[in-house]
Write a protein that holds these residues in place. Structure first.
Motif, short mmCIF file in Angstrom:
data_model
loop_
_atom_site.label_atom_id
_atom_site.label_comp_id
_atom_site.label_asym_id
_atom_site.label_seq_id
_atom_site.Cartn_x
_atom_site.Cartn_y
_atom_site.Cartn_z
N GLU A 208 0.82 -1.30 0.04
CA GLU A 208 -0.07 0.01 -0.10
C GLU A 208 0.78 1.26 0.00
O GLU A 208 0.59 2.15 -0.65
CB GLU A 208 -1.13 -0.04 1.18
CG GLU A 208 -0.39 0.36 2.49
CD GLU A 208 -1.55 0.26 3.42
OE1 GLU A 208 -1.13 0.88 4.68
OE2 GLU A 208 -2.64 -0.41 3.44
N TYR B 113 2.55 1.64 -3.47
CA TYR B 113 1.55 1.97 -4.46
C TYR B 113 1.28 3.41 -4.64
O TYR B 113 1.26 3.99 -5.60
CB TYR B 113 0.08 1.21 -4.28
CG TYR B 113 -0.96 1.46 -5.19
CD1 TYR B 113 -1.11 0.85 -6.24
CD2 TYR B 113 -1.90 2.53 -4.91
CE1 TYR B 113 -2.23 1.11 -7.24
CE2 TYR B 113 -2.90 2.86 -5.63
CZ TYR B 113 -2.90 2.21 -6.98
OH TYR B 113 -4.00 2.50 -7.76
N TYR C 238 -3.93 5.18 1.97
CA TYR C 238 -2.98 4.08 1.79
C TYR C 238 -3.70 2.66 1.94
O TYR C 238 -3.02 1.82 1.66
CB TYR C 238 -2.01 4.07 3.02
CG TYR C 238 -0.89 4.85 2.77
CD1 TYR C 238 -0.03 4.78 1.87
CD2 TYR C 238 -0.44 5.93 3.62
CE1 TYR C 238 1.04 5.76 1.56
CE2 TYR C 238 0.55 6.85 3.60
CZ TYR C 238 1.32 6.55 2.36
OH TYR C 238 2.34 7.41 2.24
N SER C 239 -4.88 2.81 2.31
CA SER C 239 -5.38 1.37 2.57
C SER C 239 -6.11 0.78 1.36
O SER C 239 -7.13 -0.40 1.75
CB SER C 239 -6.64 1.66 3.48
OG SER C 239 -7.49 2.41 3.07
N THR D 169 -4.67 -1.53 -0.53
CA THR D 169 -4.06 -2.66 -0.71
C THR D 169 -4.64 -3.57 0.41
O THR D 169 -5.30 -4.94 0.12
CB THR D 169 -2.63 -2.66 -0.62
OG1 THR D 169 -2.07 -2.07 -1.70
CG2 THR D 169 -2.16 -4.21 -0.67
#
Length: 166
Positions: free
Chosen positions: A65, A68, A124-125, A127
């Motif tokens: 995450e 990414y 960020y979450s 993934t």
């Protein structure tokens, strides 16, 4: 019984917080088990039971995450991003895990996003939310995280309503 569940959730919270703070470092199953004073085999079963994934899959999810975000929001070389987020000396693993999660390589994802109107993510979450195999594990994860970090959880509620709640 409730006391044991509370203790297990507390243990899990300690491990999740540790991984989030040290994801770029070399983290092993032994390290995590040691943090919560459990033996390696028991910790492995404990984590899988509560989280619905293996400990290392969770570590990779957290690393991915963050990676990414950098892939789509920076022009850093992909190898540098992999190194920076805990995949040092293991570029092939990084690319393989990235492909498993996003369906393409990091370079392809960057090209896709540069050539489209697709908005870049600032959360960020992405993934982690895709890694949970059931909504029960997802809700537990959200409960633990909300007690640890002050973040906007609108994306968590959206994810939960899109699944069948067991």
């Amino acid at each position: 019984m409730k006391e044991k569940a509370d203790r297990n959730i507390q243990r899990l919270g300690v491990v999740l917080q540790y991984v989030r703070q040290h994801y770029a470092e070399n983290i092993s199953l032994n390290d995590a088990a040691h943090i919560v004073a459990l033996n390696r085999e028991y910790f492995s079963r404990f984590f899988k039971r509560y989280m619905g994934m293996t400990f290392m899959d969770y570590v990779y999810a957290i690393r991915l995450e963050h990676a990414y975000y950098d892939v789509i929001n920076t022009d850093f070389p992909i190898g540098s991003i992999a190194d920076h987020h805990g995949f040092e000396k293991n570029y092939k693993l990084f690319v393989r895990k990235f492909k498993e999660q996003y369906g393409c390589s990091p370079g392809e994802k960057r090209k896709q996003l540069k050539s489209s109107w697709y908005p870049r993510h600032n959360m960020y979450s992405i993934t982690v939310s895709n890694c949970f195999c059931n909504s029960k594990s997802w809700r537990l994860y959200c409960t633990i995280l909300t007690s640890l970090t002050p973040v906007s959880y609108t994306h968590l509620r959206a994810h939960e309503t899109s699944q069948d709640i067991v």
